[in-house]
Design an enzyme around this catalytic site. Structure first.
Site, PDB file in Angstrom:
ATOM      1  CG  HIS A   1      -3.552   8.641  -0.485  1.00  0.00           C
ATOM      2  ND1 HIS A   1      -4.361   9.482   0.247  1.00  0.00           N
ATOM      3  CD2 HIS A   1      -4.238   7.475  -0.602  1.00  0.00           C
ATOM      4  CE1 HIS A   1      -5.466   8.852   0.570  1.00  0.00           C
ATOM      5  NE2 HIS A   1      -5.423   7.628   0.064  1.00  0.00           N
TER       6      HIS A   1
ATOM      7  CG  HIS B   1      -1.892   1.055   1.340  1.00  0.00           C
ATOM      8  ND1 HIS B   1      -1.879   2.005   2.333  1.00  0.00           N
ATOM      9  CD2 HIS B   1      -2.953   1.351   0.542  1.00  0.00           C
ATOM     10  CE1 HIS B   1      -2.894   2.833   2.168  1.00  0.00           C
ATOM     11  NE2 HIS B   1      -3.564   2.459   1.094  1.00  0.00           N
TER      12      HIS B   1
HETATM   13 CA    CA Z   1      -5.012   3.777  -2.935  1.00  0.00          CA
END
Ligand code: CA
Length: 345
Positions: A76, A34
């Site tokens: 992000h 992630h």
């Molecule tokens: Ca993402």
């Protein structure tokens, strides 16, 4: 007669080979890093991606936003002020809401920014105090999507592995309203790097149901993940759509386009009001019944999901109970090690 004997013999061989431990050997859940190995290094830096690669993950994640001059960068947030020094470098470039939007900056300007560990722009404090130090003089830079593809494919070539990319188009509706065709450009870039095929090592992931459908219209042939969250997206009021995507009707409709159902973990293990326990929902089972694989997000050892006490509790729930097909983690090595210890990889 000879052919029949041979096929009978083969069937017997398969039976002999497949019966013991068959279920375990067929189940190989996948691990997505992630934002890279973001539990250990500043998120979405090429350095964090290299670290994740070395941890033996299956996929490395890229969140994609678009610059004013239509370049695809990896970050992000649609804002620059939670992971870069933009407020110091370009103090006059914030919007009325006080935020610095990536789409107001050119690629060259983005390249001049320095990336750090994530922080709260109001207080300047680290979001995860136990992680990589906030104030270093290391010159981490914002990567562009093309560079990420080159790095993963470069490492695949030099190591002989075949690690995939897991690309999220952020807020496609917001960018379209700024005149920035982020979905089209991302699919074009994936196609240019050889990723547009049904058995692709690239998964396209989106929070926006309209964009999931549009991705197919635009010719995306690869795996496609619908991200589902109770509140919907940040820049688009679509909580009702995300509610509908949890109904049997919504799941059935979604499965015409998406191959992977990827809800927030809290929709699979629903926390009690006091946060001390959870209830297992049947959402994942129903998504599977509709024909999709099941992924979830995000596992963090420094921010345990409500109702769980230990890493092992979460991992057992994910892989022994839910039997997830894939999971995002800031600490992908923890998941990889768990899967190895439990003979799942
Ligand atoms: Ca993402």
């Amino acid at each position: 007669m000879a052919r029949k004997s041979l096929s009978l013999f083969c069937a017997a061989c398969m039976l002999a080979v497949t019966v013991p431990g068959m279920a375990a050997s067929q189940y190989h859940p996948e691990v997505a890093a992630h934002r890279g190995a973001s539990g250990y290094m500043p998120e979405h830096t090429l350095e964090a991606k290299s670290l994740a690669y070395a941890m033996g993950v299956d996929y490395i994640e890229q969140d994609v936003v678009m610059t004013r001059d239509k370049k695809l960068m990896v970050m992000h947030d649609v804002f620059l002020d939670t992971t870069t020094d933009v407020a110091r470098r370009f103090p006059d470039r914030k919007r009325k809401d006080g935020r610095y939007y990536a789409c107001d900056f050119t690629a060259d300007e983005i390249r001049s920014l320095r990336v750090s560990e994530r922080f709260n722009p109001k207080t300047g404090k680290a979001i995860f105090p136990g992680r990589f130090p906030l104030n270093t003089t290391i010159e981490y830079r914002v990567p562009f999507l093309e560079e990420e593809f080159q790095q993963v494919q470069g490492l695949n070539k030099s190591t002989g592995h075949n690690i995939g990319v897991y690309v999220e188009v952020k807020e496609p509706d917001f960018f379209a309203k700024q005149g920035l065709p982020i979905l089209e450009a991302t699919i074009d870039m994936l196609t240019r790097y050889g990723y547009n095929s049904p058995d692709s090592r690239a998964i396209l992931q989106i929070f926006d149901y309209d964009a999931v459908r549009k991705a197919r219209e635009l010719g995306w042939k690869g795996p496609l993940a619908m991200l589902v969250e109770a509140d919907g997206q940040g820049q688009k009021d679509d909580a009702a759509v995300h509610g509908w995507l949890q109904t049997d009707e919504g799941l059935k409709e979604l499965a015409r386009y998406a191959t992977i159902y990827a809800p927030d973990f809290a929709l699979l293990a629903v926390p009690s009001q006091d946060g001390k326990s959870y209830t297992r929902s049947d959402l994942g089972d129903r998504a599977r019944k509709a024909g999709m694989k099941l992924h979830t997000w995000t596992f963090r050892v420094d921010s345990m999901p409500k109702g769980f006490k230990t890493t092992k509790d979460v991992m057992d729930f994910c892989f022994k109970d839910l039997k997830l097909d894939g999971i995002f983690s800031d600490f992908p090595d923890v998941v990889v090690n768990y899967l190895k210890e439990n003979h799942l990889r």
